[in-house]
Write an enzyme that holds these catalytic residues in place. Structure first.
Site, short mmCIF file in Angstrom:
data_model
loop_
_atom_site.label_atom_id
_atom_site.label_comp_id
_atom_site.label_asym_id
_atom_site.label_seq_id
_atom_site.Cartn_x
_atom_site.Cartn_y
_atom_site.Cartn_z
N THR B 13 0.91 -1.21 0.04
CA THR B 13 -0.01 -0.02 -0.16
C THR B 13 0.96 1.04 -0.04
OG1 THR B 13 -1.80 -1.31 0.99
CG2 THR B 13 -1.95 1.33 1.25
N VAL B 132 7.06 7.12 12.16
CA VAL B 132 6.03 7.60 13.15
C VAL B 132 5.22 8.80 12.78
CG1 VAL B 132 5.97 8.90 15.43
CG2 VAL B 132 7.82 7.33 15.03
N GLY B 134 2.98 8.88 10.42
CA GLY B 134 2.53 8.85 9.08
C GLY B 134 2.74 10.32 8.36
N ILE B 136 2.50 13.38 9.33
CA ILE B 136 3.00 14.40 10.09
C ILE B 136 4.66 14.52 10.17
CG2 ILE B 136 2.53 15.50 12.23
CD1 ILE B 136 0.34 13.44 12.63
N GLU B 190 -6.58 -4.45 10.83
CA GLU B 190 -6.04 -5.59 10.03
C GLU B 190 -7.02 -6.80 10.45
OE1 GLU B 190 -3.45 -5.70 7.95
OE2 GLU B 190 -2.60 -3.71 8.16
N ASP B 201 2.29 -1.34 18.24
CA ASP B 201 2.79 -0.40 17.27
C ASP B 201 2.99 1.03 17.81
OD1 ASP B 201 2.71 0.73 14.38
OD2 ASP B 201 1.20 1.65 15.31
N LYS B 205 6.69 3.11 18.10
CA LYS B 205 6.71 4.52 17.95
C LYS B 205 7.47 5.43 19.02
CE LYS B 205 3.42 4.23 13.96
NZ LYS B 205 1.89 4.02 14.09
N GLY B 302 -2.08 5.54 6.29
CA GLY B 302 -2.59 5.61 5.03
C GLY B 302 -1.71 5.69 4.14
#
Lengths: 430, 430
Positions: B13, B132, B134, B136, B190, B201, B205, B302
């Site tokens: 993805t 960490v 995404g 940002i 998921e 997760d 991070k 995403g």
């Protein structure tokens, strides 16, 4: 550890903050990046005033030019402010091949084109992170973190003074003058507050953000700029009733091949992230085509926050000196030869209108008709009760229309005999 | 224009997002930084699946090692995920002196020490901005923008899946299982959601943020990690009544010479900035000694947002290659030899306790006495009415006390005959 010599020009509030910040955290910075920043000169016209920070008198001087010229000085920090002396000194340092760190948004908004061109010519860097957003590293985010994005839109609360005043007006139901006075007494506004409250400081920052985002020098004169003087606590209350708060916003937006760059009071929906930014805080919402909306929030001014970002730029300069990587990341890329700032008359927004109307039958219909002739349709009307005088304030919220339509309609409306005062218009961002 | 060859490992993805992002914005990136990123190889085990992005089949391969070894590849992008194959490939690329861009927090949280050490040894860079937050750019903010600050505290909502589930539980008064199912159906979780909902997760991070902020490798095993499985919609409602929302938070905090690093559900006051972060969004609040609190907000996961940050790291790599400035900014500084993670038993917080108690006289007094023996004092009590069963849920909010005191008291409380079920404890951050 390697050392790099710094020369500080301007020992004011932020200058003293940089000195204190370096005193506190130099060792930490050295540990993090492997290079020590060493402050070797501080130049200021006033060497006597107590800044609350202790420095050896031997490094104080009134002669800024000698600081720039000293071979021991490898990075020049310009915190003098203003655009006359600062301009000469910044250009002088760049001519000598010395990188410059500055927080001077007025200087860069007015003379950025020549300063950045000179820096490119001399293969040396200009760092201006602290010019926008104080302690918020938003210039870095835009330059580095979002470098892969086409920027669709930036909206920012960029002036802590205005935001403080608007917050106080809303919370305490205070008139503008009272909130301004309070801000001045609290040290949040200058004795001559016009640079802040007339939106000029915000438009300097908008020029820098827009230029960086879109790759061309946005002329300051092309930025439509309105301040907050005309806002009343009545507007703030009416906005609230309609589900909005009023903020002084910089709006930068891509519309086809043109870029909107404008600064004005703005109605923002209550549940919007920018609506909850209160007091002296700043926030910048950046929308990229890949990342979507990202928000950067923090203290937009003040001694230590601004010093934080100046020091970050100093470290960037140290690293580029150490790696001999000048102009590694262009300070201000210049590639959009054909882009231009959209004429304000073509800008399309929804608006809040506060009219002063005679309280008699048929008046609203006449107003609506004149708006309708300009294809401006009304979304809602709010009429406030009043207990004296024959004119009553009537608030309308419109659907989106171009500026020139509002100008035409409001000119016609003001000529009506049933209208008691000029209409106050505030744009809306949804 | 200069070109730099990229090899992409992992066409999932995010990989497809990077390909599309580069296709869309390569020219813009070239204009901004003067160097063109050119994707020369894409390696994946599955070359047939449609990713919704078109690439020449000639650049597709199943052989990741050949990509790394190809002299035309100057930057390796690792988006395979997992810690086995990815670890070998990342180390292989570094051994060959090729910079690596990765979004693999699991890999770096577990094997960061050896990977960063190898990068230093080979004088080459590892970029992990997309690990960490995404889209940002918070890793950059911490590494560059706040480099002059001693970091006092970081608090972050770092997992979009958990935040989505908690938001749905609150808004729709849904039980955990229903919200999880909905998240799975919507593609926000998921099929095996444990990495997200058990907090793993987030703790990966947290390891990266804490290591970067404090300059030592924070061992993953030292991070206290709790997920959101045990939360009920009753807790969310009770928290709301008490003026809080529940978020899965990473809390990183300097306490003297020790660093707290912990991940757990947390009560946050309703008016706090992190409380209004909803759905799949992430936000990170960083407090520096100079800058005060700054907030970074955006899409934490995403395809396109993560690709945005991967591409920003690619550009950083291009610039360092072009300027021959490898290791210009240390990816992960390592200087705090004596710092260590605070043992969880010594961590002091206020807590929310949901007890299951027999609805009879004197029970509350017995609970209060056991808490009091451990110097835990009660700030407020909320007893919910129930219509069936003999045990009633009773919620208490305590003042601050150390973990070991809570452990001791709750063990004693659970042994009481008036207690129907284990007590649920949620820490509070004010």
């Amino acid at each position: 550890m390697k050392e790099v010599g710094l020369g500080l020009l301007g020992f004011g509030t932020v200058g003293a903050g940089v000195v204190r910040g370096l005193q506190t955290n130099t060792e930490l910075i050295g540990n993090r990046v492997g290079i020590l920043p060493v402050l070797k000169w501080i130049a200021d016209v006033d060497l006597d005033r107590d800044r609350g920070v202790s420095v050896p008198t031997a490094i104080l001087t009134r002669d800024a030019w000698s600081v720039i010229k000293d071979p021991a000085i490898q990075v020049v920090i310009e915190l003098i402010g203003g655009t006359r002396v600062a301009r000469d000194l910044v250009k002088g340092a760049l001519e000598l091949g010395k990188p410059v760190v500055t927080a001077n948004k007025a200087l860069l908004a007015q003379y950025g084109a020549e300063i950045f061109a000179l820096a490119r010519k001399r293969n040396v860097d200009v760092y201006f992170g602290a010019s926008v957003g104080g302690g918020i590293p938003v210039i870095r985010a835009l330059r580095d973190g979002l470098v892969g994005n086409r920027i669709e839109r930036i909206r920012g609360i960029l002036n802590g003074t205005c935001n403080y005043i608007l917050t106080r007006m809303e919370r305490e139901q205070m008139p503008f003058e009272g909130a301004l006075k309070e801000a001045q007494n609290g040290g949040y506004a200058e004795q001559d507050p016009s640079l802040d409250i007339d939106g000029i400081d915000t438009s300097h920052k908008a020029v820098l953000l827009a230029s960086l985002a879109y790759g061309f020098h946005v002329p300051l004169a092309a930025v439509h700029t309105e301040g907050i003087r005309r806002l009343s606590d009545l507007d703030i209350r009416c906005a609230r009733e309609l589900g909005y708060r009023i903020k002084l916003l910089a709006v930068i937006k891509r519309v086809g091949t043109e870029i909107e760059v404008r600064v004005h009071p703005t109605l923002i929906p209550l549940d919007h992230m920018l609506a909850s930014v209160d007091g002296v805080f700043n926030a910048i919402l950046v929308q990229g085509d890949l990342t979507g909306e990202t928000l950067y929030y923090g203290r937009g001014a003040g001694q230590s926050p601004t010093a934080s970002t100046v020091i970050a730029d100093v470290v960037d300069a140290l690293q580029n000196l150490d790696a001999s990587s000048a102009q590694r990341a262009p300070a201000m890329p210049n590639y959009s030869g054909q882009a231009r700032v959209r004429a304000m008359r073509d800008v399309k927004t929804r608006c809040y209108l506060r009219l002063s109307l005679l309280d008699q039958a048929g008046v609203l219909a006449r107003i609506a008709a004149l708006l309708g002739e300009q294809d401006i349709s009304i979304a809602s009307v709010l009429q406030k009760e009043v207990h004296s005088g024959e004119y009553v304030p009537v608030v309308m919220v419109t659907h989106a229309a171009e500026e020139y339509r509002f100008e035409t309609a409001l000119k016609q409306i003001e000529a009506l005999d049933v209208v008691g005062a000029p209409t106050l218009r505030i744009r809306i961002e949804d």
